[in-house]
Enzyme design. Structure first.
Site, PDB file in Angstrom:
ATOM      1  N   GLY A 141       0.275  -1.082   0.247  1.00  0.00           N
ATOM      2  CA  GLY A 141      -0.248  -0.352   0.444  1.00  0.00           C
ATOM      3  C   GLY A 141       1.363   1.460   0.005  1.00  0.00           C
ATOM      4  O   GLY A 141       1.732   1.887   0.766  1.00  0.00           O
ATOM      5  N   TYR A 142       1.339   1.741  -1.233  1.00  0.00           N
ATOM      6  CA  TYR A 142       2.288   2.725  -1.145  1.00  0.00           C
ATOM      7  C   TYR A 142       1.468   4.035  -1.833  1.00  0.00           C
ATOM      8  O   TYR A 142       0.948   5.404  -0.988  1.00  0.00           O
ATOM      9  CB  TYR A 142       3.446   2.651  -2.046  1.00  0.00           C
ATOM     10  CG  TYR A 142       4.361   1.887  -1.391  1.00  0.00           C
ATOM     11  CD1 TYR A 142       4.255   0.693  -0.015  1.00  0.00           C
ATOM     12  CD2 TYR A 142       5.837   2.112  -1.967  1.00  0.00           C
ATOM     13  CE1 TYR A 142       5.201   0.946   0.431  1.00  0.00           C
ATOM     14  CE2 TYR A 142       7.415   1.907  -1.204  1.00  0.00           C
ATOM     15  CZ  TYR A 142       7.354   0.684  -0.143  1.00  0.00           C
ATOM     16  OH  TYR A 142       7.868   0.100   0.552  1.00  0.00           O
ATOM     17  N   GLU A 174      13.520  -2.163  -5.422  1.00  0.00           N
ATOM     18  CA  GLU A 174      12.453  -2.526  -6.390  1.00  0.00           C
ATOM     19  C   GLU A 174      13.509  -2.112  -7.785  1.00  0.00           C
ATOM     20  O   GLU A 174      12.854  -3.054  -8.320  1.00  0.00           O
ATOM     21  CB  GLU A 174      11.175  -2.065  -6.035  1.00  0.00           C
ATOM     22  CG  GLU A 174      10.232  -2.621  -6.973  1.00  0.00           C
ATOM     23  CD  GLU A 174       9.124  -1.603  -6.983  1.00  0.00           C
ATOM     24  OE1 GLU A 174       8.759  -0.803  -5.742  1.00  0.00           O
ATOM     25  OE2 GLU A 174       8.111  -1.508  -7.579  1.00  0.00           O
TER      26      GLU A 174
END
Lengths: 397, 378, 397, 378
Positions: A131-132, A253
């Protein structure tokens, strides 16, 4: 035989003996990936393969054994990957827990958090989502507004996330929340909570490719306990220090995504020459397309060298800490160019969107999917900003 | 002739803008897509095209049309592109009519009334492989009695599934690659031996794989000359290509406009993203590319209308340049929209899909760039 | 026969009868251009041709006859240009007076200024140079610092200009000066003065092409009278309004420069195919270069259409007032690309810098010269800023 | 082998950086240019190269050299590029020595001592037209007595004017275009019938047009095998190309660095131009390109040192990518410098000129990109 070669031989033998035959077929659709979780459904062989690999710790081969990992050295883990690729064994588990939360917990987590969460992740028992992003905060992630208000023994979470991958199928979320409105970067907290909590709802977003891998996720007075069980904190790192965790994960990432452009196994030109036809000189019979394919093949080979150099210097601690941003930028743009040429080479046949001949428009959908490469995980523009600021140290960047 | 629209063309432009925006905006395309319409377009809208006179733009006044030219067809096509309007206008009223104008009176009498009334739909059966290679046509048409027998397959016949008649390019002599020996036929889709396998494309338009199994046609079905269909085929292709260029330009221009609007309204890091200089320079570059493409498209159409010998070259320049500029427009458009650009909810992705299909239609940037080199002799 | 066709026939006959044979040979070097001025030197035929054309007003065919012009309509002037090109008559006079100052005076000048300066320009008696850029003010021209201080009957000018074309050979200068330090754009005055004035000195700048067409120009207490003779003002327009004149001229310059990319007469690929050789299929035997040449030829033809459209819409008042900036941007970038491919096509032969075979390195020097295209008269970056602001109306541009 | 310099290579790098910056920076090149030096480089500096051991990098330890590889040669060449140092290093100590290493002991004994001492200069006579086309070599070498007679012309022989020996590729059988039939000869420039027409290039280096009129050479002059010079020629070319790629990378990298410095110091509109986002994005893109080029160059050199079969491919990738990145670097460099970038006073223009010459040397971006396609089989 060196230890590593012994390990290679033993690994190959073990894989041959233990990998179910179905798990050695090429994947034909997204469904063939195993994501695990409380509501997981399995095709034949998938559950067996997951369990046998998890038992050996090889879903996360380089994590410590006490957290469900295989305890392999980096070199051994690389050999395992090579042998799995060579024997065409599928990955037993796809998981944001493995790719994202796990590395964050290994770096920032308490011992209790590691003991509690990591083995669940390794065994594929809990499926996590991230949840970014929020509707108002895309590239400017730190401007997020989802609030977590301290209520003594719990936080009250309200707000909305967007681009939550598979939120509608996830069990838990690792979520950036705002715990201090007077600060920007220093008012963010990295929270872990159950998606089954009251007040959580999700809504899939339909993409241009036709797929819906992302959701909007809504939090309406969600109560998040401060600890799970006795001593497992719901916060990773500390309150108001969630941005440090987020930054770490973004770097992680980007260095993962950065390899994309190099994923091309074989030459595009070689692949399409026979399909398109050859001219009297044996050249791909579309001279301008051939020139573009040649340039792309050159760039792909160049990027493959870059990926190797990046990997080597990264591991040796010799590359600039912001170098993953450069890799992400180059790799994703290259992958987009690659798919443009795949579409050009395929011609009208790959324009089909639903037909059996086009495998349900697979190429076109993949092509559209690549357009997100340079947006997700930090846009190309943000990558260039970071290079300007952190590597070239340009003024005002 | 100055290289801008004259007053009459400007009036047509204004009415095309108003019509398409009012009757067939992007939401219209979404509606037909979402209901999985088997034809991919609205027959009612096609009737309205006829009422507006659009379908008769290239039909002579003595035959009930407006007797106008490619510039005027392009004016309508640019708005079709800008609104992503699904319609058989390009295949029927532009390329199809242009070919029939080179055919006999009997053919015109047979098809023009239906086109003028918005009842008839035409399609073009040219491509035989996945890439546009009209010089490689190999489909066979053999003499049989008073007419011909057609055998072979055609690909990427846009609107082929709903067409009443297809214009089929086939070989009456020679072999694939030969300049002479081509003949163009008007084949009713109801004829025995015609089969159509319809496929939805990325932009939700429909295109058919067509098969011709011993399809018998009269000598009357020949458009232009037997064994010498090169001339009429070139007219068809030039009309189709310049028309596709105009539609592409509309797509690129529309995508740019919605992107400019978007970046004027979206904030990040406390500023409107349209105020970031890197984006400003990229979109100003795009603006320049679109302007150049617009000049090429108009020039190609004017040359076609003049019957100029340099029209072939400029048509290829227009198709290539419009394709290049529009590919850039949709690429920048999606990227500048960021995450929402990837969603079906926003329109920009639809422009990207439409562009992709138009790129392939009648030869892509690579094909036409190569033609430019060949026409220049190298 | 229409009036215009009559004019064409008469013009052709007159040119045939009056243009000296030497003036109908192609120019072979920069020396072949006639710049006029107090210290002009002439090659055979040049003076004769200048005088005969000036007498007819045809050095400036569309200026009014009372100022030394030919009084031709725009259409007639175009016909004259076409006939001169067809008959290969050289231009009788190259002049910043004609290209720059003249148009400014015609637009902003007083009647006395026009009567005094324009005929001298038309006859090539005075050679002008342009004093705009300064070392500290390149793209940000309005930040210029050269001061002109009002001393009652004259200004005292101090400062330095750079990129003054042929300042070392010019007679007079039109010069942007600062008359108000508290304003930026509204403190600039457009002054005309004699380069022979005491305190003016020049120093040529050596360029990478080896040529020195530009100078640094220094003003050390130069006294510039406020009027010449009775009533000819040294200021064009008004004090502190010089920026309006400069902007007008920049627009004028950009629309002139903007045609450059289209100047390519013939296809580059055609020109080089025989030199480089052809493959078995008759194609230029360098497939990647051929693809680039094809793309460039396509772009050149496209830009030619754009130049035609720009000319037509400009004349008809139908184009956006900032459109010359777009033309300048596209045209100059295209011309640079064109020369890059000319160098690639020429190979090692055009690398030579001094040899007779390379005509003294002409191609390489021309190539280097094109690099200034996107800098002089407003950089490409400034053009893009202007498009962003004035055409696309982007925020903060 | 990891894809970065090992400790020994890093030490060599540090000393090459210091040496070139101290002894042969851009001002050194300007000095030799301005005095119109007929050789285009400093013989004294060449002696210093020898003293540093650079000239023996590729010469075996048993023959007095350092016995190192292409990676090490590239380390020196990158600094040569960065400082625009005029020197016969690439033709003599890299491509020349590499070819001689494949030749007989007699040849090595004859030339290596002079190379090691910095007295001997070699040049490469390969090209016969204005473009690099080694597969089209047509120059004739006919058997005569115990040796051969050479007749023909060679172009773009860099350092040909000052070379003591040139390596000449000629045909002992077959015709231009044939794979077999090439032979490489070591020809002393003092031999009868050798004439040289020296020309200064855009970057102030000197290159010769060479003519061979019945030049007689012994059988000993053959480097490698008669009629089968393909193998040794490929070694020479791979060494020359990867070396040129390394030098090009140095040019591109140096040009980028001075441009970054420039935009950090130059103000316009009240801001440092390095703070304008459009410039930041462009130069960050350039940074990325240069990094990728660096990876390719190092990879190609490692593969050459390993004797890998994939070295040919990577050498072409390296020459193409380094050329592409560096062309961008000098283009952006001049543009971002603005007006001063056009002046001889600033260095950036010199980088542009050097790049131009290096682009042509041993095959340009187009040539090597095409080779990539050919090696991939399309």
């Amino acid at each position: 035989m060196s230890d590593l070669e012994t390990f290679r031989a033993e690994t190959a033998a073990w894989l041959e003996a233990n990998c179910p035959p179905e798990m050695r077929q090429p994947m034909t659709s997204e469904d063939d990936a195993v994501w695990g979780g409380r509501n997981a459904t399995f095709k034949p062989g998938q559950k067996e393969w997951l369990d046998i690999m998890a038992a050996k710790g090889w879903t996360v081969p380089d994590w410590p054994t006490e957290y469900g990992g295989g305890g392999l050295s980096r070199a051994e883990a690389k050999v395992l990957g090579q042998e799995m690729a060579r024997l065409r064994c599928r990955s037993p588990l796809s998981s944001f827990g493995i790719w994202m939360l796990g590395p964050a917990l290994l770096h920032f987590g308490t011992e209790a958090q590691k003991k509690y969460f990591l083995p669940q992740i390794a065994r594929g028992e809990i499926r996590w989502c991230q949840g970014y992003s929020e509707p108002g905060s895309g590239s400017d992630l730190a401007s997020l507004q989802t609030s977590a208000i301290d209520q003594g023994d719990h936080y009250l979470v309200n707000g909305q996330k967007i681009w939550t991958s598979y939120a509608d199928q996830a069990d838990w979320i690792f979520c950036l929340t705002r715990t201090d409105k007077n600060e920007k970067h220093k008012g963010i907290t990295f929270l872990l909570f159950d998606m089954a909590s009251e007040g959580v709802s999700t809504k899939p977003i339909k993409l241009i490719s036709g797929a819906s891998p992302f959701c909007e996720t809504f939090f309406d007075d969600v109560k998040v306990p401060k600890t799970y069980g006795e001593d497992v904190s719901a916060i990773v790192y500390e309150e108001n220090k969630g941005w440090d965790v987020a930054k770490y994960l973004l770097g992680h990432e980007r260095s993962m995504i950065s390899g994309q452009g190099g994923s091309a196994g074989s030459s595009l030109g070689e692949k399409f020459a026979d399909k398109i036809g050859r001219d009297e000189m044996g050249r791909l019979d579309d001279p301008i397309l051939r020139a573009k394919l040649a340039d792309l093949d050159m760039e792909l080979l160049a990027f493959r060298a870059m990926a190797e150099r990046f990997g080597d210097t990264f591991k040796a601690g010799l590359c600039h800490p912001a170098q993953p941003n450069m890799m992400k930028y180059v790799g994703t743009e290259l992958n987009k160019s690659r798919y443009e040429l795949i579409m050009s080479s395929g011609g009208s046949a790959v324009l089909e969107w639903e037909s059996d001949a086009s495998n349900g428009g697979l190429t076109a959908r993949d092509w559209l999917r690549t357009k997100a490469n340079s947006i997700e995980g930090g846009t190309s523009e943000v990558m260039l900003n970071v290079i300007s600021k952190q590597i070239l140290r340009l003024p005002g960047a | 002739m100055p290289l801008y629209l004259n007053d009459d063309q400007k009036m047509l432009h204004d009415s095309a803008v108003e019509f398409m925006k009012g009757e067939a905006p992007v939401s219209h395309m979404r509606e037909f897509r979402d209901k999985q319409c088997k034809d991919g377009f609205s027959h009612a809208l096609w009737k309205q095209f006829a009422e507006m006179g659009f379908t008769g733009i290239l039909i002579g006044e003595d035959e009930g049309g407006l007797g106008l030219g490619h510039v005027e067809a392009g004016v309508v096509l640019e708005e079709i592109g800008r609104n992503l309007t699904p319609s058989p206008f390009l295949t029927t009223a532009v390329a199809g009519v242009e070919a029939l104008n080179a055919g006999g009176k009997a053919l015109r009498d047979k098809y023009f009334p239906g086109i003028l009334s918005g009842d008839t739909v035409l399609a073009l059966a040219i491509d035989e492989g996945a890439k546009h290679r009209p010089d490689q046509i190999g489909m066979a048409a053999t003499r049989e009695g008073n007419g011909f027998k057609l055998d072979g397959k055609k690909q990427f016949v846009v609107q082929g599934g709903s067409a009443d008649m297809v214009l089929v390019a086939a070989r009456t002599s020679g072999k694939a690659g030969d300049e002479k020996g081509l003949t163009l036929f008007a084949v009713d889709t109801g004829a025995k031996g015609v089969s159509r396998d319809n496929a939805r494309l990325v932009d939700s338009a429909m295109a058919a794989h067509m098969q011709f199994d011993g399809v018998l046609v009269d000598a009357d079905a020949v458009v232009g000359e037997v064994d010498d269909g090169d001339a009429v085929l070139r007219r068809l292709l030039n009309a189709g290509r310049s028309g596709a260029a105009a539609e592409t330009l509309g797509v690129g221009s529309g995508a740019m406009d919605i992107t400019v609007d978007y970046i004027k309204g979206r904030s990040q890091f406390g500023s409107l993203i349209g105020s970031f200089q890197a984006l400003q320079h990229r979109i100003s570059h795009l603006y320049s590319e679109i302007e150049v493409a617009r000049a090429c498209v108009l020039k190609a159409q004017q040359l076609l209308d003049e019957g100029s010998a340099s029209a072939d070259m400029m048509v290829s320049v227009a198709k290539a340049k419009a394709g290049k500029a529009t590919a850039l427009s949709v690429k920048e458009g999606v990227q500048m929209h960021g995450g929402v650009g990837m969603t079906d909810e926003y329109d920009i992705g639809l422009y990207m899909k439409r562009d992709r299909a138009l790129q392939e239609f009648m030869g892509d940037v690579n094909y036409h760039t190569n033609l430019v080199a060949e026409m220049q002799g190298y």
